[in-house]
Motif scaffolding. Structure first.
Motif, PDB file in Angstrom:
ATOM      1  N   LEU A 172       2.648   4.432   1.222  1.00 19.54           N
ATOM      2  CA  LEU A 172       3.070   4.807   2.582  1.00 19.54           C
ATOM      3  C   LEU A 172       3.979   6.030   2.540  1.00 19.54           C
ATOM      4  O   LEU A 172       5.124   5.945   2.070  1.00 19.54           O
ATOM      5  CB  LEU A 172       3.830   3.649   3.234  1.00 19.54           C
ATOM      6  CG  LEU A 172       3.011   2.396   3.547  1.00 19.54           C
ATOM      7  CD1 LEU A 172       3.926   1.201   3.772  1.00 19.54           C
ATOM      8  CD2 LEU A 172       2.115   2.638   4.768  1.00 19.54           C
ATOM      9  N   THR A 173       3.482   7.142   3.001  1.00 23.27           N
ATOM     10  CA  THR A 173       4.298   8.352   3.119  1.00 23.27           C
ATOM     11  C   THR A 173       5.345   8.139   4.202  1.00 23.27           C
ATOM     12  O   THR A 173       5.008   7.743   5.321  1.00 23.27           O
ATOM     13  CB  THR A 173       3.386   9.543   3.481  1.00 23.27           C
ATOM     14  OG1 THR A 173       2.581   9.832   2.343  1.00 23.27           O
ATOM     15  CG2 THR A 173       4.189  10.778   3.869  1.00 23.27           C
ATOM     16  N   VAL A 213      -9.771   1.949   0.663  1.00 23.27           N
ATOM     17  CA  VAL A 213      -9.335   2.008   2.057  1.00 23.27           C
ATOM     18  C   VAL A 213     -10.597   1.755   2.877  1.00 23.27           C
ATOM     19  O   VAL A 213     -11.439   2.639   3.030  1.00 23.27           O
ATOM     20  CB  VAL A 213      -8.743   3.391   2.419  1.00 23.27           C
ATOM     21  CG1 VAL A 213      -8.211   3.386   3.848  1.00 23.27           C
ATOM     22  CG2 VAL A 213      -7.657   3.795   1.433  1.00 23.27           C
ATOM     23  N   SER A 262     -10.832   0.750   6.070  1.00 27.58           N
ATOM     24  CA  SER A 262     -10.765   1.371   7.405  1.00 27.58           C
ATOM     25  C   SER A 262      -9.361   1.895   7.633  1.00 27.58           C
ATOM     26  O   SER A 262      -8.386   1.298   7.204  1.00 27.58           O
ATOM     27  CB  SER A 262     -11.144   0.370   8.494  1.00 27.58           C
ATOM     28  OG  SER A 262     -10.116  -0.580   8.667  1.00 27.58           O
ATOM     29  N   ALA A 279       0.848  -1.207   0.000  1.00 31.58           N
ATOM     30  CA  ALA A 279       0.000   0.000   0.000  1.00 31.58           C
ATOM     31  C   ALA A 279       0.882   1.255   0.000  1.00 31.58           C
ATOM     32  O   ALA A 279       2.034   1.211   0.436  1.00 31.58           O
ATOM     33  CB  ALA A 279      -0.897  -0.007   1.237  1.00 31.58           C
ATOM     34  N   TYR A 318       7.852   6.466  11.577  1.00 35.11           N
ATOM     35  CA  TYR A 318       7.069   6.438  10.334  1.00 35.11           C
ATOM     36  C   TYR A 318       7.487   7.582   9.401  1.00 35.11           C
ATOM     37  O   TYR A 318       7.697   7.379   8.223  1.00 35.11           O
ATOM     38  CB  TYR A 318       5.568   6.599  10.625  1.00 35.11           C
ATOM     39  CG  TYR A 318       4.838   5.355  11.089  1.00 35.11           C
ATOM     40  CD1 TYR A 318       5.470   4.125  11.211  1.00 35.11           C
ATOM     41  CD2 TYR A 318       3.480   5.431  11.397  1.00 35.11           C
ATOM     42  CE1 TYR A 318       4.767   3.009  11.637  1.00 35.11           C
ATOM     43  CE2 TYR A 318       2.775   4.310  11.819  1.00 35.11           C
ATOM     44  CZ  TYR A 318       3.427   3.105  11.940  1.00 35.11           C
ATOM     45  OH  TYR A 318       2.722   1.998  12.357  1.00 35.11           O
ATOM     46  N   TYR A 319       7.510   8.790   9.954  1.00 44.28           N
ATOM     47  CA  TYR A 319       7.690   9.985   9.125  1.00 44.28           C
ATOM     48  C   TYR A 319       8.998  10.702   9.449  1.00 44.28           C
ATOM     49  O   TYR A 319       9.259  11.033  10.606  1.00 44.28           O
ATOM     50  CB  TYR A 319       6.542  10.973   9.354  1.00 44.28           C
ATOM     51  CG  TYR A 319       5.173  10.376   9.143  1.00 44.28           C
ATOM     52  CD1 TYR A 319       4.699  10.108   7.863  1.00 44.28           C
ATOM     53  CD2 TYR A 319       4.360  10.083  10.225  1.00 44.28           C
ATOM     54  CE1 TYR A 319       3.432   9.571   7.669  1.00 44.28           C
ATOM     55  CE2 TYR A 319       3.084   9.542  10.042  1.00 44.28           C
ATOM     56  CZ  TYR A 319       2.636   9.291   8.754  1.00 44.28           C
ATOM     57  OH  TYR A 319       1.388   8.756   8.562  1.00 44.28           O
ATOM     58  N   ARG A 353      -7.247   4.814  10.557  1.00 43.58           N
ATOM     59  CA  ARG A 353      -7.283   5.853  11.594  1.00 43.58           C
ATOM     60  C   ARG A 353      -8.667   6.043  12.196  1.00 43.58           C
ATOM     61  O   ARG A 353      -9.252   7.131  12.141  1.00 43.58           O
ATOM     62  CB  ARG A 353      -6.795   7.186  11.028  1.00 43.58           C
ATOM     63  CG  ARG A 353      -5.396   7.104  10.466  1.00 43.58           C
ATOM     64  CD  ARG A 353      -4.432   7.974  11.236  1.00 43.58           C
ATOM     65  NE  ARG A 353      -3.064   7.611  10.931  1.00 43.58           N
ATOM     66  CZ  ARG A 353      -2.213   8.348  10.225  1.00 43.58           C
ATOM     67  NH1 ARG A 353      -2.573   9.511   9.777  1.00 43.58           N
ATOM     68  NH2 ARG A 353      -0.989   7.928  10.015  1.00 43.58           N
ATOM     69  N   GLU A 370       4.619   5.781  -2.093  1.00 42.58           N
ATOM     70  CA  GLU A 370       4.128   6.835  -1.216  1.00 42.58           C
ATOM     71  C   GLU A 370       3.455   7.908  -2.063  1.00 42.58           C
ATOM     72  O   GLU A 370       3.812   8.097  -3.240  1.00 42.58           O
ATOM     73  CB  GLU A 370       5.312   7.429  -0.463  1.00 42.58           C
ATOM     74  CG  GLU A 370       6.330   8.137  -1.345  1.00 42.58           C
ATOM     75  CD  GLU A 370       7.728   8.128  -0.733  1.00 42.58           C
ATOM     76  OE1 GLU A 370       8.496   7.188  -1.046  1.00 42.58           O
ATOM     77  OE2 GLU A 370       8.049   9.024   0.058  1.00 42.58           O
ATOM     78  N   ALA A 371       2.485   8.595  -1.494  1.00 43.69           N
ATOM     79  CA  ALA A 371       1.824   9.683  -2.203  1.00 43.69           C
ATOM     80  C   ALA A 371       2.880  10.691  -2.654  1.00 43.69           C
ATOM     81  O   ALA A 371       3.772  11.057  -1.894  1.00 43.69           O
ATOM     82  CB  ALA A 371       0.809  10.351  -1.284  1.00 43.69           C
TER      83      ALA A 371
HETATM   84  C1  LIG Z   1       2.976   5.816   7.904  1.00 41.91           C
HETATM   85  C2  LIG Z   1       1.798   5.776   6.991  1.00 41.91           C
HETATM   86  C3  LIG Z   1       1.826   6.490   5.807  1.00 41.91           C
HETATM   87  C4  LIG Z   1       0.746   6.421   4.910  1.00 41.91           C
HETATM   88  N1  LIG Z   1       0.827   7.099   3.718  1.00 41.91           N
HETATM   89  C5  LIG Z   1      -0.161   6.978   2.809  1.00 41.91           C
HETATM   90  C6  LIG Z   1      -0.052   7.571   1.526  1.00 41.91           C
HETATM   91  O1  LIG Z   1       0.971   8.201   1.181  1.00 41.91           O
HETATM   92  N2  LIG Z   1      -1.083   7.421   0.662  1.00 41.91           N
HETATM   93  C7  LIG Z   1      -2.221   6.729   0.990  1.00 41.91           C
HETATM   94  O2  LIG Z   1      -3.134   6.623   0.180  1.00 41.91           O
HETATM   95  N3  LIG Z   1      -2.343   6.125   2.206  1.00 41.91           N
HETATM   96  C8  LIG Z   1      -1.335   6.222   3.097  1.00 41.91           C
HETATM   97  N4  LIG Z   1      -1.429   5.569   4.297  1.00 41.91           N
HETATM   98  C9  LIG Z   1      -2.540   4.630   4.522  1.00 41.91           C
HETATM   99  C10 LIG Z   1      -2.118   3.219   4.137  1.00 41.91           C
HETATM  100  O3  LIG Z   1      -1.894   3.097   2.753  1.00 41.91           O
HETATM  101  C11 LIG Z   1      -3.195   2.183   4.536  1.00 41.91           C
HETATM  102  O4  LIG Z   1      -4.404   2.571   3.936  1.00 41.91           O
HETATM  103  C12 LIG Z   1      -3.386   2.093   6.039  1.00 41.91           C
HETATM  104  O5  LIG Z   1      -2.138   1.989   6.712  1.00 41.91           O
HETATM  105  C13 LIG Z   1      -4.264   0.889   6.419  1.00 41.91           C
HETATM  106  O6  LIG Z   1      -3.691  -0.316   5.915  1.00 41.91           O
HETATM  107  P1  LIG Z   1      -2.837  -1.308   6.859  1.00 41.91           P
HETATM  108  O7  LIG Z   1      -3.731  -1.672   8.024  1.00 41.91           O
HETATM  109  O8  LIG Z   1      -2.490  -2.485   6.006  1.00 41.91           O
HETATM  110  O9  LIG Z   1      -1.643  -0.550   7.342  1.00 41.91           O
HETATM  111  C14 LIG Z   1      -0.375   5.639   5.212  1.00 41.91           C
HETATM  112  C15 LIG Z   1      -0.410   4.929   6.433  1.00 41.91           C
HETATM  113  C16 LIG Z   1       0.652   4.989   7.298  1.00 41.91           C
HETATM  114  C17 LIG Z   1       0.604   4.192   8.578  1.00 41.91           C
END
Ligand SMILES: Cc1cc2nc3c(=O)[nH]c(=O)nc-3n(C[C@H](O)[C@H](O)[C@H](O)COP(=O)(O)O)c2cc1C
Length: 360
Positions: free
Chosen positions: A25-26, A265, A267, A23, A342-343, A269, A57-58
């Protein structure tokens, strides 16, 4: 039971060897100045290239589209060159990579905008909370509502970014219409109070996102483009009075484009999944359905077995487990990701998570 995760499946133009997707991940670790992808990012993605597909990442499509310090862009020659190193590294490992195209809209700050101007949005409505700037956390500002004449410029920003992503060697692109950023700000009526052709009715709220889809598929061909949505998401102060109507309509309108996939997405946050709506969207949509949000190997396999999805993307598990597919296959334990890294920052919590073979 998890065997189904390791069966091949078509995703638009590509036959992927299995169902486990990384997925977006920024991680806020681009080289400064210039928000440029560099060697450390090359290594991070190279490590994770056993994913059937990596979604980056976005990535900021323009200086105006940027909302978080240290996030990379795809608008300058140096950025395009930096991304070339990443796509080359992933391709060498035999995997595929799509770039996630990002305009944050109101989720920005004047200190991050060219000439210190206010961020833009469908309507002048401020998000709650704070934004990560070069000067630390600051309160969101009330954005400037886009003039109707500016819509073509927004579409052009996406089109140019799509062209640049092609030059950088990507296999496709994902349009980020989720998680409270510009395109979702248009889709949902809590943030879109416009009274022109880009607001009000669901047709009007979908107009800009669909214009973007049209422009990007013109560049890439429809079978190399996906779109990410988060119907039940509330992250970044989002709301909509009728998500079923909004997203049913949007997905119906996506169908004529014959996109490679719809990335949902389900679910994130604190938002709760709406199983009935997800299933409805899955049934309406004519391409592959990629599920995301809190999945593990068992629930992912169950989702695919039950016909709820074709692919499952994993976010946090890929942060801490660069070899996630191998671990799932072996039934090996997963490492825990550390949210404090993370960031931003350096190699720590980025490229130093161990592989299974070096774990014991
Ligand atoms: C550190 C971090 C950075 C994320 N960055 C992005 C992003 O750049 N673009 C996006 O669409 N979602 C982003 N998300 C959301 C994730 O792609 C994903 O939807 C979310 O973590 C839920 O999936 P998971 O339970 O498998 O982690 C980010 C999530 C996390 C934790």
């Amino acid at each position: 039971m998890e065997d189904i995760l390791f069966s091949p499946q078509q995703l638009g133009a590509y036959r992927l060897p299995h169902r486990i997707i990384m997925a977006p991940l920024t991680r806020s670790r681009s080289k400064q100045p210039g928000n440029i992808p560099w060697e450390m990012n090359v290594e991070y993605y190279r490590q994770r290239s056993s994913a059937a597909l990596i979604i980056t990442e976005a990535t900021n499509i323009s200086p105006q589209g940027m909302g978080y310090a240290l996030t990379p862009g795809i608008y300058s020659p140096d950025q395009i060159n930096g991304w070339k190193g990443i796509t080359r590294g992933i391709h060498k490992k035999g995997s595929k990579v799509f770039m996630q195209l990002w305009h944050v809209g109101r989720i920005s700050h004047s200190s991050l905008q060219p000439n210190g101007v206010l961020p833009v949005a469908p309507s002048a409505i401020r998000a709650e909370g704070k934004v990560f700037t070069n000067e630390g956390l600051q309160l969101f500002e009330t954005p400037r509502a886009l003039e109707i004449e500016e819509m073509t410029d927004i579409v052009d920003q996406y089109r140019q970014a799509a062209v640049n992503a092609k030059e950088a060697g990507f296999d496709g692109v994902e349009i980020h219409a989720a998680n409270g950023y510009l395109l979702e700000q248009f889709l949902k009526d809590g943030t879109n109070k416009r009274t022109d052709n880009y607001g009000g009715s669901v047709e009007n709220r979908c107009r800009l996102p669909l214009e973007v889809v049209a422009a990007v598929t013109e560049v890439w061909g429809s079978d190399k483009v996906g779109t990410r949505i988060s119907p039940s998401g509330t992250f970044n102060s989002m709301s909509d009075s009728n998500i079923e109507e909004t997203f049913t309509f949007f997905v119906e309108q996506l169908n004529p484009f014959n996109l490679a996939y719809l990335h949902v997405v389900e679910s994130f946050r604190g938002s709760h999944t709406n199983v009935a709506l997800n299933l409805k969207l899955r049934k309406i949509f004519n391409g592959a359905y990629m599920a995301n949000g809190g999945y593990n190997a068992q629930t992912a396999a169950k989702s695919i077995t039950n016909g709820y999805s074709d692919f499952v993307s994993f976010g946090i598990p890929f942060i801490a487990n660069p070899d996630l597919p191998e671990r799932i296959k072996a039934g090996a334990p997963l490492s825990e990701a550390d949210p404090s890294t993370y960031y931003g920052g350096n190699e720590k919590g980025y490229i130093d998570y161990p592989f299974m073979s070096t774990k014991e």
